[in-house]
Structures are given as C-alpha cells and as structure tokens.
Design a protein around this motif. Sequence first.
Motif, PDB file in Angstrom:
ATOM      1  N   VAL A  53       0.785  -1.096   0.030  1.00 55.17           N
ATOM      2  CA  VAL A  53       0.039  -0.081  -0.120  1.00 55.17           C
ATOM      3  C   VAL A  53       0.944   1.265  -0.079  1.00 55.17           C
ATOM      4  CG1 VAL A  53      -1.650   1.345   1.251  1.00 55.17           C
ATOM      5  CG2 VAL A  53      -1.847  -1.223   1.274  1.00 55.17           C
ATOM      6  N   GLU A  54       0.716   2.310  -0.990  1.00 55.17           N
ATOM      7  CA  GLU A  54       1.596   3.451  -1.171  1.00 55.17           C
ATOM      8  C   GLU A  54       0.644   4.474  -1.051  1.00 55.17           C
ATOM      9  OE1 GLU A  54       4.659   2.935  -1.312  1.00 55.17           O
ATOM     10  OE2 GLU A  54       5.004   0.905  -1.294  1.00 55.17           O
ATOM     11  N   THR A  55       1.268   5.636  -0.652  1.00 57.13           N
ATOM     12  CA  THR A  55       0.295   6.877  -0.926  1.00 57.13           C
ATOM     13  C   THR A  55       1.046   7.929  -1.794  1.00 57.13           C
ATOM     14  OG1 THR A  55       1.407   7.741   1.145  1.00 57.13           O
ATOM     15  CG2 THR A  55      -0.770   6.642   1.160  1.00 57.13           C
ATOM     16  N   THR A  56       0.609   8.817  -2.398  1.00 56.81           N
ATOM     17  CA  THR A  56       1.477   9.769  -3.326  1.00 56.81           C
ATOM     18  C   THR A  56       0.803  11.076  -2.926  1.00 56.81           C
ATOM     19  OG1 THR A  56       0.140   9.118  -5.292  1.00 56.81           O
ATOM     20  CG2 THR A  56       2.246   8.134  -5.014  1.00 56.81           C
ATOM     21  N   ALA A  57       1.460  12.336  -2.820  1.00 56.32           N
ATOM     22  CA  ALA A  57       0.862  13.657  -2.821  1.00 56.32           C
ATOM     23  C   ALA A  57       0.399  14.152  -4.099  1.00 56.32           C
ATOM     24  CB  ALA A  57       1.991  14.424  -2.158  1.00 56.32           C
ATOM     25  N   ASN A  58      -0.574  15.001  -4.101  1.00 61.72           N
ATOM     26  CA  ASN A  58      -1.015  15.764  -5.147  1.00 61.72           C
ATOM     27  C   ASN A  58      -1.393  15.036  -6.231  1.00 61.72           C
ATOM     28  OD1 ASN A  58      -0.710  18.156  -3.551  1.00 61.72           O
ATOM     29  ND2 ASN A  58       1.603  17.962  -4.034  1.00 61.72           N
ATOM     30  N   GLN A  59      -0.802  15.268  -7.294  1.00 62.39           N
ATOM     31  CA  GLN A  59      -1.170  14.355  -8.711  1.00 62.39           C
ATOM     32  C   GLN A  59       0.058  13.298  -8.915  1.00 62.39           C
ATOM     33  OE1 GLN A  59      -3.936  13.550  -9.510  1.00 62.39           O
ATOM     34  NE2 GLN A  59      -5.011  15.228  -8.876  1.00 62.39           N
ATOM     35  N   ASP A  60       1.118  13.188  -8.009  1.00 62.98           N
ATOM     36  CA  ASP A  60       2.296  12.167  -8.289  1.00 62.98           C
ATOM     37  C   ASP A  60       1.661  11.071  -8.773  1.00 62.98           C
ATOM     38  OD1 ASP A  60       3.631  14.593  -7.536  1.00 62.98           O
ATOM     39  OD2 ASP A  60       4.513  13.722  -5.881  1.00 62.98           O
ATOM     40  N   PRO A  61       2.249  10.581  -9.693  1.00 59.31           N
ATOM     41  CA  PRO A  61       1.806   9.091 -10.198  1.00 59.31           C
ATOM     42  C   PRO A  61       2.500   8.349  -9.254  1.00 59.31           C
ATOM     43  CG  PRO A  61       3.279  10.100 -11.811  1.00 59.31           C
ATOM     44  CD  PRO A  61       3.157  11.088 -10.975  1.00 59.31           C
ATOM     45  N   LEU A  62       2.219   6.944  -9.256  1.00 59.82           N
ATOM     46  CA  LEU A  62       2.750   5.806  -8.411  1.00 59.82           C
ATOM     47  C   LEU A  62       4.319   5.725  -8.924  1.00 59.82           C
ATOM     48  CD1 LEU A  62       2.494   3.821  -5.991  1.00 59.82           C
ATOM     49  CD2 LEU A  62       1.686   2.134  -7.874  1.00 59.82           C
ATOM     50  N   VAL A  63       4.790   5.808 -10.322  1.00 57.62           N
ATOM     51  CA  VAL A  63       5.826   5.491 -10.682  1.00 57.62           C
ATOM     52  C   VAL A  63       6.831   6.399  -9.888  1.00 57.62           C
ATOM     53  CG1 VAL A  63       5.945   7.379 -12.543  1.00 57.62           C
ATOM     54  CG2 VAL A  63       7.202   5.165 -12.857  1.00 57.62           C
ATOM     55  N   THR A  64       6.355   7.365  -9.395  1.00 59.82           N
ATOM     56  CA  THR A  64       7.417   8.350  -8.692  1.00 59.82           C
ATOM     57  C   THR A  64       7.843   7.779  -7.361  1.00 59.82           C
ATOM     58  OG1 THR A  64       5.527   9.492  -7.372  1.00 59.82           O
ATOM     59  CG2 THR A  64       6.164  10.365  -9.431  1.00 59.82           C
ATOM     60  N   LYS A  65       7.137   6.667  -6.843  1.00 62.37           N
ATOM     61  CA  LYS A  65       7.697   6.109  -5.748  1.00 62.37           C
ATOM     62  C   LYS A  65       8.802   4.847  -6.110  1.00 62.37           C
ATOM     63  CE  LYS A  65       6.401   6.637  -2.003  1.00 62.37           C
ATOM     64  NZ  LYS A  65       4.843   6.411  -1.383  1.00 62.37           N
ATOM     65  N   GLY A  66       8.713   4.392  -7.223  1.00 62.93           N
ATOM     66  CA  GLY A  66       9.441   3.294  -7.808  1.00 62.93           C
ATOM     67  C   GLY A  66       8.994   2.710  -9.194  1.00 62.93           C
ATOM     68  N   ALA A  67      10.021   2.566 -10.021  1.00 60.48           N
ATOM     69  CA  ALA A  67       9.865   2.255 -11.368  1.00 60.48           C
ATOM     70  C   ALA A  67       9.204   0.847 -11.404  1.00 60.48           C
ATOM     71  CB  ALA A  67      10.996   2.289 -11.964  1.00 60.48           C
ATOM     72  N   SER A  68       9.597   0.048 -10.322  1.00 54.06           N
ATOM     73  CA  SER A  68       9.021  -1.275 -10.418  1.00 54.06           C
ATOM     74  C   SER A  68       7.630  -1.555  -9.776  1.00 54.06           C
ATOM     75  CB  SER A  68      10.146  -2.288  -9.595  1.00 54.06           C
ATOM     76  OG  SER A  68       9.832  -1.859  -8.382  1.00 54.06           O
ATOM     77  N   LEU A  69       6.940  -0.380  -9.300  1.00 47.67           N
ATOM     78  CA  LEU A  69       5.713  -0.241  -8.882  1.00 47.67           C
ATOM     79  C   LEU A  69       4.497  -0.159  -9.991  1.00 47.67           C
ATOM     80  CD1 LEU A  69       6.027   1.844  -5.755  1.00 47.67           C
ATOM     81  CD2 LEU A  69       6.199  -0.871  -5.715  1.00 47.67           C
ATOM     82  N   VAL A  70       3.708  -1.116  -9.829  1.00 49.87           N
ATOM     83  CA  VAL A  70       2.400  -1.183 -10.723  1.00 49.87           C
ATOM     84  C   VAL A  70       1.187  -0.858  -9.970  1.00 49.87           C
ATOM     85  CG1 VAL A  70       1.033  -2.681 -12.463  1.00 49.87           C
ATOM     86  CG2 VAL A  70       3.709  -2.946 -12.332  1.00 49.87           C
ATOM     87  N   PRO A  71       0.394   0.296 -10.620  1.00 52.69           N
ATOM     88  CA  PRO A  71      -0.609   0.445  -9.959  1.00 52.69           C
ATOM     89  C   PRO A  71      -1.701  -0.599 -10.243  1.00 52.69           C
ATOM     90  CG  PRO A  71      -0.320   1.938 -11.717  1.00 52.69           C
ATOM     91  CD  PRO A  71       0.955   1.135 -11.548  1.00 52.69           C
ATOM     92  N   LEU A  72      -2.292  -1.109  -9.256  1.00 51.94           N
ATOM     93  CA  LEU A  72      -3.540  -2.240  -9.453  1.00 51.94           C
ATOM     94  C   LEU A  72      -4.896  -1.364  -9.126  1.00 51.94           C
ATOM     95  CD1 LEU A  72      -1.744  -5.376  -7.630  1.00 51.94           C
ATOM     96  CD2 LEU A  72      -1.741  -4.586  -9.981  1.00 51.94           C
ATOM     97  N   LEU A  73      -4.760  -0.362  -8.152  1.00 51.45           N
ATOM     98  CA  LEU A  73      -5.909   0.191  -7.856  1.00 51.45           C
ATOM     99  C   LEU A  73      -5.498   1.315  -7.281  1.00 51.45           C
ATOM    100  CD1 LEU A  73      -8.719  -1.694  -5.866  1.00 51.45           C
ATOM    101  CD2 LEU A  73      -7.840   0.784  -4.831  1.00 51.45           C
ATOM    102  N   GLY A  74      -6.290   2.490  -7.511  1.00 49.61           N
ATOM    103  CA  GLY A  74      -5.693   3.829  -6.836  1.00 49.61           C
ATOM    104  C   GLY A  74      -7.149   4.593  -6.322  1.00 49.61           C
ATOM    105  N   ILE A  75      -7.259   5.181  -5.280  1.00 45.31           N
ATOM    106  CA  ILE A  75      -8.410   5.878  -4.699  1.00 45.31           C
ATOM    107  C   ILE A  75      -7.758   7.506  -4.533  1.00 45.31           C
ATOM    108  CG2 ILE A  75     -10.012   6.056  -2.912  1.00 45.31           C
ATOM    109  CD1 ILE A  75      -9.401   3.285  -2.058  1.00 45.31           C
ATOM    110  N   ASP A  76      -8.635   8.014  -5.216  1.00 39.32           N
ATOM    111  CA  ASP A  76      -8.411   9.622  -5.264  1.00 39.32           C
ATOM    112  C   ASP A  76      -8.927  10.175  -3.722  1.00 39.32           C
ATOM    113  OD1 ASP A  76      -8.317  12.266  -5.823  1.00 39.32           O
ATOM    114  OD2 ASP A  76      -9.335  12.315  -7.632  1.00 39.32           O
TER     115      ASP A  76
END
Length: 234
Positions: A172-195
């Motif tokens: 489980v990851e969080t990102t600030a503002n509109q940062d996409p998940l890739v900014t947390k790591g290039a190997s991370l694939v977003p399966l599900l995101g909640i705005d």
Amino acid sequence: MALRTLASKKTLSLALGGARPLAAAASARGVTTVALPDLSYDFGALEPAISGEIMRLHHQKHHATYVANYNKALEQLDAAVAKGDASAVVQLQGAIKFNGGGHVNHSIFWKNLKPISEGGGEPPHGKLGWAIDEDFGSFEALVKKMNAEGAALQGSGWVWLALDKEAKKLSVETTANQDPLVTKGASLVPLLGIDVWEHAYYLQYKNVRPDYLNNVWKVMNWKYAGEVYDNALA
C-alpha cells in the motif's frame, strides 16, 4: 461508452519517469498530446457510493483540465526545446508532472470503478485474491490499511494498492497531489488507486473522508485489478 485506450508512450514516459501511458493522442506541431478518456458507465451508475454530480464534475471538469493543461505544457516544452531555452524547459517540468500525473492517475481511477449491477464491489478472486491474503493476511485487512492510510494523508493525494514487479509482492502506497505511483519506484505497478482529493467526495461526504473511503469499496472493480496483476507477472 468504451474507455479509449490511449497512447503516447514516448511523451508520457519521458515526462513522468516511465509511467505507463493511458491516453490516445493527437498531434500538434509534432507533439503527441493526450485526450480525455470516455467512461464505460454513466455518471450516475455508481450511486449511492459516488453521486452522479461528483462523477460528472470530476471527469468533465477536473480531469479535462489536467488534460488541457498537460497538452499546453507539452506544446510550450516543444517550443522551448526548439529555441534552446533551457530555463523554460526546466520551468515547465512542474506543470508537466502535475497535470500529466493527474491525467495518468484519473485514467486508472475510472477503470478501478464499476457499477454494483455489473459486479462492482465483488471481492478479488484468483491470483490477486491469494496474493492479498498472503501479503496482508486477509482482504479485510487490506481494506482497513488502505482506508487508514487514505484518511491520514494530509492535504490532497492518492492511496494505492501496488505490485512490486521485482519483489513480486503487494504494498500500500500513498502519493501526494497528482504524483503518479511511478514516482515512488519504477517497479511499482498501480493495481488500484483511490483519489482522496476533496473534489472526489466533498459534495457528497463533506469533510468526512473516512465515510467516502468506506463506501468507495462498494463500486471497486477488482476484476480489472486482477487483470493488471496477472499481466504484470506474465
């Protein structure tokens, strides 16, 4: 309306650090721009979990603005590069990241939602279901963790169920503002995101973000998340 699968691999990859592109493109002066994707359901189809008014404003106003501003920034970037204006190139990176991230994140979010009448809210099965049990203990434990992290996120942002392709584990990851998940790591694939920006829930839930988080699971499209999971590990 079928969701258009769009594509500007070079542009979005460069702008967002390798994020998988989600939008189709039109060219302007050789610049590959993106388009607002259609929804595969009506604005009111997710009620009562998410109101039709919220969905209409969220898609037609907020996402559309990210698309317009991202395209504008790309065209400005193209002009700055052509002129060799390094200062302008650097100055535009913030707008590209914010608006491009908003487009990427929302394009995923719409696919993560599904009307209850079409299977929305049904718990995950198959390989993803097993992986959730292994990495979090249970589906209920995952929901509790995502709700807690989403509620605790200060300001605006996103909470994600991610697959680390290298470790082959969920997180489980969080990102600030509109940062996409890739900014947390290039190997991370977003399966599900909640705005968890207020524009995603305020008209209906006011300032009670936890109520929104509790109810959004009723329209979660776990079939889509499972397909992304299977494809990422194929």
